[in-house]
Design a protein around this motif. Structure first.
Motif, PDB file in Angstrom:
ATOM      1  N   LYS A 391      35.643 116.286  70.402  1.00  0.00           N
ATOM      2  CA  LYS A 391      36.769 115.624  71.008  1.00  0.00           C
ATOM      3  C   LYS A 391      36.460 114.373  71.593  1.00  0.00           C
ATOM      4  O   LYS A 391      35.554 113.940  71.911  1.00  0.00           O
ATOM      5  CB  LYS A 391      37.311 116.678  72.060  1.00  0.00           C
ATOM      6  N   GLN A 392      37.732 113.780  71.653  1.00  0.00           N
ATOM      7  CA  GLN A 392      37.570 112.243  72.235  1.00  0.00           C
ATOM      8  C   GLN A 392      37.213 112.631  73.950  1.00  0.00           C
ATOM      9  O   GLN A 392      37.918 113.220  74.590  1.00  0.00           O
ATOM     10  CB  GLN A 392      38.974 111.400  72.411  1.00  0.00           C
ATOM     11  N   LYS A 393      36.055 111.632  74.364  1.00  0.00           N
ATOM     12  CA  LYS A 393      35.677 111.772  75.545  1.00  0.00           C
ATOM     13  C   LYS A 393      36.721 111.084  76.637  1.00  0.00           C
ATOM     14  O   LYS A 393      37.337 110.185  76.158  1.00  0.00           O
ATOM     15  CB  LYS A 393      34.293 111.107  75.922  1.00  0.00           C
ATOM     16  N   ASP A 394      37.049 111.974  77.782  1.00  0.00           N
ATOM     17  CA  ASP A 394      37.910 111.086  78.758  1.00  0.00           C
ATOM     18  C   ASP A 394      36.914 110.210  79.611  1.00  0.00           C
ATOM     19  O   ASP A 394      35.674 110.139  79.431  1.00  0.00           O
ATOM     20  CB  ASP A 394      38.680 112.426  79.607  1.00  0.00           C
ATOM     21  N   TRP A 395      37.561 109.568  80.360  1.00  0.00           N
ATOM     22  CA  TRP A 395      37.167 108.500  81.360  1.00  0.00           C
ATOM     23  C   TRP A 395      36.467 109.198  82.616  1.00  0.00           C
ATOM     24  O   TRP A 395      36.194 108.313  83.642  1.00  0.00           O
ATOM     25  CB  TRP A 395      38.064 107.651  81.626  1.00  0.00           C
ATOM     26  N   THR A 396      36.405 110.548  82.667  1.00  0.00           N
ATOM     27  CA  THR A 396      35.708 111.070  83.979  1.00  0.00           C
ATOM     28  C   THR A 396      34.389 110.670  84.103  1.00  0.00           C
ATOM     29  O   THR A 396      33.367 110.492  83.184  1.00  0.00           O
ATOM     30  CB  THR A 396      35.692 112.535  83.786  1.00  0.00           C
ATOM     31  N   GLY A 397      34.004 109.773  85.187  1.00  0.00           N
ATOM     32  CA  GLY A 397      32.882 109.514  85.652  1.00  0.00           C
ATOM     33  C   GLY A 397      32.670 108.008  85.097  1.00  0.00           C
ATOM     34  O   GLY A 397      31.455 107.277  85.591  1.00  0.00           O
ATOM     35  N   PHE A 398      33.650 107.206  84.373  1.00  0.00           N
ATOM     36  CA  PHE A 398      33.620 106.045  83.985  1.00  0.00           C
ATOM     37  C   PHE A 398      33.887 105.109  85.099  1.00  0.00           C
ATOM     38  O   PHE A 398      34.849 105.580  85.986  1.00  0.00           O
ATOM     39  CB  PHE A 398      34.688 105.616  82.967  1.00  0.00           C
ATOM     40  N   ASN A 399      33.215 103.914  85.265  1.00  0.00           N
ATOM     41  CA  ASN A 399      33.914 102.890  86.107  1.00  0.00           C
ATOM     42  C   ASN A 399      34.816 102.137  85.735  1.00  0.00           C
ATOM     43  O   ASN A 399      35.027 102.273  84.345  1.00  0.00           O
ATOM     44  CB  ASN A 399      32.745 102.122  86.986  1.00  0.00           C
ATOM     45  N   PHE A 400      35.694 101.126  86.415  1.00  0.00           N
ATOM     46  CA  PHE A 400      36.689 100.650  85.925  1.00  0.00           C
ATOM     47  C   PHE A 400      36.260  99.723  84.576  1.00  0.00           C
ATOM     48  O   PHE A 400      36.903  99.487  83.840  1.00  0.00           O
ATOM     49  CB  PHE A 400      37.415  99.472  86.897  1.00  0.00           C
ATOM     50  N   ARG A 401      35.220  98.846  84.619  1.00  0.00           N
ATOM     51  CA  ARG A 401      34.760  98.101  83.798  1.00  0.00           C
ATOM     52  C   ARG A 401      34.688  99.015  82.484  1.00  0.00           C
ATOM     53  O   ARG A 401      34.840  98.446  81.217  1.00  0.00           O
ATOM     54  CB  ARG A 401      33.327  97.455  84.208  1.00  0.00           C
ATOM     55  N   GLU A 402      33.958 100.193  82.564  1.00  0.00           N
ATOM     56  CA  GLU A 402      33.501 100.964  81.295  1.00  0.00           C
ATOM     57  C   GLU A 402      34.912 101.391  80.835  1.00  0.00           C
ATOM     58  O   GLU A 402      35.140 101.516  79.532  1.00  0.00           O
ATOM     59  CB  GLU A 402      32.726 102.185  81.721  1.00  0.00           C
ATOM     60  N   ILE A 403      35.869 101.533  81.665  1.00  0.00           N
ATOM     61  CA  ILE A 403      37.229 102.213  81.245  1.00  0.00           C
ATOM     62  C   ILE A 403      37.870 100.942  80.288  1.00  0.00           C
ATOM     63  O   ILE A 403      38.347 101.022  79.235  1.00  0.00           O
ATOM     64  CB  ILE A 403      38.123 102.525  82.359  1.00  0.00           C
ATOM     65  N   MET A 404      37.856  99.909  80.673  1.00  0.00           N
ATOM     66  CA  MET A 404      38.554  98.498  80.241  1.00  0.00           C
ATOM     67  C   MET A 404      37.865  98.265  78.850  1.00  0.00           C
ATOM     68  O   MET A 404      38.592  97.851  78.079  1.00  0.00           O
ATOM     69  CB  MET A 404      38.778  97.595  81.135  1.00  0.00           C
ATOM     70  N   ASP A 405      36.520  98.345  78.892  1.00  0.00           N
ATOM     71  CA  ASP A 405      35.789  98.165  77.730  1.00  0.00           C
ATOM     72  C   ASP A 405      36.122  99.164  76.563  1.00  0.00           C
ATOM     73  O   ASP A 405      36.269  98.643  75.417  1.00  0.00           O
ATOM     74  CB  ASP A 405      34.361  98.330  77.582  1.00  0.00           C
ATOM     75  N   ASP A 406      36.389 100.256  76.922  1.00  0.00           N
ATOM     76  CA  ASP A 406      36.896 101.455  75.984  1.00  0.00           C
ATOM     77  C   ASP A 406      38.407 101.206  75.337  1.00  0.00           C
ATOM     78  O   ASP A 406      38.686 101.283  74.397  1.00  0.00           O
ATOM     79  CB  ASP A 406      36.583 102.749  76.724  1.00  0.00           C
ATOM     80  N   VAL A 407      39.050 100.800  76.591  1.00  0.00           N
ATOM     81  CA  VAL A 407      40.246 100.377  76.180  1.00  0.00           C
ATOM     82  C   VAL A 407      40.622  99.364  75.109  1.00  0.00           C
ATOM     83  O   VAL A 407      41.538  99.405  73.962  1.00  0.00           O
ATOM     84  CB  VAL A 407      41.196  99.928  77.249  1.00  0.00           C
ATOM     85  N   GLU A 408      39.587  98.243  75.176  1.00  0.00           N
ATOM     86  CA  GLU A 408      39.728  97.340  74.130  1.00  0.00           C
ATOM     87  C   GLU A 408      39.363  97.933  72.746  1.00  0.00           C
ATOM     88  O   GLU A 408      39.975  97.362  71.871  1.00  0.00           O
ATOM     89  CB  GLU A 408      38.661  96.361  74.757  1.00  0.00           C
ATOM     90  N   LYS A 409      38.505  98.786  72.726  1.00  0.00           N
ATOM     91  CA  LYS A 409      37.912  99.397  71.399  1.00  0.00           C
ATOM     92  C   LYS A 409      39.002 100.001  70.794  1.00  0.00           C
ATOM     93  O   LYS A 409      39.627 100.033  69.647  1.00  0.00           O
ATOM     94  CB  LYS A 409      36.796 100.369  71.672  1.00  0.00           C
ATOM     95  N   ILE A 410      39.746 100.705  71.537  1.00  0.00           N
ATOM     96  CA  ILE A 410      40.914 101.537  71.192  1.00  0.00           C
ATOM     97  C   ILE A 410      42.081 100.849  70.588  1.00  0.00           C
ATOM     98  O   ILE A 410      42.711 100.839  69.723  1.00  0.00           O
ATOM     99  CB  ILE A 410      41.482 102.776  72.301  1.00  0.00           C
ATOM    100  N   LYS A 411      42.403  99.726  71.432  1.00  0.00           N
ATOM    101  CA  LYS A 411      43.353  98.687  71.230  1.00  0.00           C
ATOM    102  C   LYS A 411      43.085  97.966  69.975  1.00  0.00           C
ATOM    103  O   LYS A 411      43.867  97.579  69.197  1.00  0.00           O
ATOM    104  CB  LYS A 411      43.463  97.772  72.510  1.00  0.00           C
TER     105      LYS A 411
END
Length: 626
Positions: A391-411
């Motif tokens: 399953k797609q990993k959620d952002w639990t435990g991610f800091n803001f920078r890690e979240i935004m980097d993942d967003v860029e990949k998905i986008k």
């Protein structure tokens, strides 16, 4: 006959639980008030077994013989008294019953025989009695009702008219139930209402049939459709739901059949598109419960598959176990990395399941890079084994920078899908991030600005997808989510203006383009180009409207006017042409504000949002009614 208890007991209505709506319809208060002392008496003839008595919702099966007080038989279900020999079968609280039996039967035990002495107002002589009898019936006399309660049990009412009822003998496993076009194996036998065996298919191989193809009687199929794998049940079917088939060569003279069924096994067969073209047939069961344990959107899947052409030779054009060094195919769902039909069926599989998929060309390789051995327009068959998925990993435990980097990949994946024309998949990527953003909390102003800007860009990318899909109103709503927080967001105004243009709301589109020029001089050229395009769109639509209405108002009263021109749909189809996709998504290097017209909709859907302006321009508002 020997009466165990010679004395008659005065019947006292039992205390019951609060009545449901169905109960109230069957036995309203005004009917209960008719039960007066001495109006219903019971004498026990033969004791029953057990301690339970029937309750509302139970199916009761009983023989009934009605006599006058001097012993003359009026009617009976028993063959020795001229009846059919078939006991009555009714559902308490559902079937229409005379008041005396509706109150009397729930006092009986299984196998009990009792005599009820009933005054006219509690049997067929009741005013507005729900059960009718022949005119010759002595409904004004006090009568004896001899009842033998053969059986009672909880019943599942399958048809509202009580033509199909199921009694569960043994619960099955899981919750999945057969549906068209599942393949079914079952042991089935059938008896008539009087217990005579009509047929029996309980030896050798289980009876095989395809659900939904009328290979068994309609009522039996309705009942089996409520069963789980391994369940045993009796399905009671009246003649209205019976039909001649291989199971029952003849139904002549049969009033009802009691089917004894054991659902041995069923194979899940799914008509994925609903038109019989994309069929998934399960060859081996997987692990878990369907559909809860199937792959979700954005899951990473590992599959082995063998691809074959649907020709006589079943030519194999690819096999992961042979052509991929024995390694399975790995792909993420929702990213357009495999043919659409392949992914649609794989997402309906459980881990460990093997399925055979038959796919039409437009969902196979006609819209996807074709392997060398696959000709254009080929129908395909895939044998797929879903090994496992993550399953797609959620952002639990991610800091803001890690979240935004993942967003860029998905986008970035969404932008690729958009360029490939897979707008629905692209939209799903952007919307996935927007949903997850509900759980993201920036910690400072810098993070807050980056978060807000990214969210706005995602909303506008969703709007771009919706425009390409012709969903202009939804595109406008997506733009409004940005403009509600920033009314002077230039890109949102432009995109909304283009959506208004596509929807035929020209005044609203003009207002957005004009507003762009007042708040951002650098976008003035683009806004003017959009206004010019808007003007051409209006002129073209008005020209076609005039062509359509030509001569309509030139006739005298009473004359029939012929609208000029060809059919609007035909004319628009002739004049439509493919345009280059110059709309770039937000977040990419290309400049957003290119004045490219959105996809055209039909003329009428674009006329009527501003129909009053159209008729004004045509001068029709000055016409009088002919």
């Amino acid at each position: 006959m020997a009466v165990v208890e010679d004395s008659e007991e005065e019947f006292k209505p039992q205390k019951k639980k609060p009545a449901s709506e169905d109960d109230k319809r069957q036995l309203p208060l005004f009917r209960r008030k008719k039960i007066t002392p001495g109006s219903l008496m019971k004498a026990l003839i033969r004791p029953g077994a057990g301690e339970k008595t029937p309750a509302d919702g139970d199916q009761v099966i009983y023989h009934c013989t009605v006599r006058t007080l001097d012993g003359v038989v009026v009617e009976s279900t028993r063959a020795e008294f001229g009846g059919s020999g078939i006991p009555k079968r009714q559902v308490l609280g559902k079937s229409k019953l005379i008041l005396g039996l509706l109150e009397g039967i729930p006092t009986m035990l299984n196998g009990e025989v009792a005599m009820f002495k009933v005054k006219p107002e509690l049997h067929y002589g009741e005013e507005d009695c729900p059960v009718s009898v022949a005119d010759s019936f002595p409904k004004d006399d006090e009568l004896h009702f001899e009842i033998e309660l053969i059986d009672f049990s909880k019943a599942k009412v399958i048809s509202e008219d009580l033509g199909v009822i199921k009694k569960v003998k043994e619960e099955g496993e899981g919750w999945e139930q057969p549906r068209a076009p599942y393949e079914i194996k079952a042991w089935i036998s059938g008896k008539s209402g009087d217990g005579k065996m009509i047929f029996s298919h309980t030896q050798g191989e289980p009876f095989f049939f395809t659900f939904g193809k009328s290979e068994i009687p309609k009522g039996l199929e309705m009942g089996i459709g409520t069963m789980a794998r391994g369940e045993k049940a009796v399905i009671y079917v009246t003649k209205e739901y019976l039909s001649q088939c291989s199971l029952i060569p003849s139904i002549e003279g049969i009033a009802e059949i009691h089917f004894d069924v054991e659902l041995v096994h069923f194979v899940q067969v799914r008509d994925v598109l609903g038109d019989g073209r994309l069929i998934k047939r399960r060859l081996r069961d997987g692990r878990g419960e369907f559909p809860m344990d199937c792959p979700l959107h954005d899951s990473l899947l590992h599959v082995h598959y063998k691809g074959m052409l649907l020709n006589e030779e079943k030519t194999v054009f690819y096999d992961t176990r042979v052509d991929n060094n024995g390694q399975p195919l790995e792909f993420r769902s929702g990213e357009g990395l495999v043919p659409e039909g392949f992914e649609m069926c794989t997402r309906l599989m459980l881990p460990g399941e093997i399925a055979l998929v038959t796919c039409p060309p437009d969902y196979a390789y006609d819209k996807f890079p074709r392997p060398d051995k696959v000709p254009q327009g080929a129908h395909i068959q895939w044998e797929i084994e879903l090994l496992d998925y993550e399953k797609q990993k959620d952002w639990t435990g991610f800091n803001f920078r890690e979240i935004m980097d993942d967003v860029e990949k998905i986008k970035g994946t969404g932008n690729r899908l958009f360029k490939e024309g897979k707008y629905e998949l692209a939209k799903a990527k952007y919307e996935h991030v927007l949903r997850e953003f509900n759980h993201v909390n920036p910690q400072n102003d810098e993070e807050g600005k980056e978060f807000s800007d990214t969210r706005n860009l995602l909303h506008l990318n969703v709007a771009a997808c919706l425009q390409k899909m012709g969903e202009f109103k939804k595109s406008i709503e997506a733009c409004n989510k940005v403009l509600d927080t920033n009314p002077v967001h230039v890109k949102a105004l432009y995109r909304r203006g283009m959506a208004y243009m596509g929807a035929g709301d020209f005044e609203e589109a003009r207002a957005d383009f004009n507003k762009i020029m007042t708040i951002d001089k650098s976008s003035e050229t683009t806004a003017k180009a959009a206004l010019l395009k808007l003007k051409k769109e209006e002129q073209e639509i008005h020209r076609r409207a005039r062509q359509q209405f030509k001569g309509l108002f030139d006739k005298k009263p009473g004359e029939i006017a012929e609208a000029g021109g060809r059919d609007l749909g035909e004319e628009e189809a002739d004049q439509s042409q493919e345009t280059n996709d110059r709309d770039a998504l937000d977040g990419e290097k290309e400049h957003l504000l290119e004045a490219t017209a959105p996809p055209r909709t039909s003329l009428w859907s674009r006329l009527w949002p501003s129909g009053n302006r159209l008729f004004t321009s045509l001068g029709l508002d000055r016409c009088t009614i002919l």
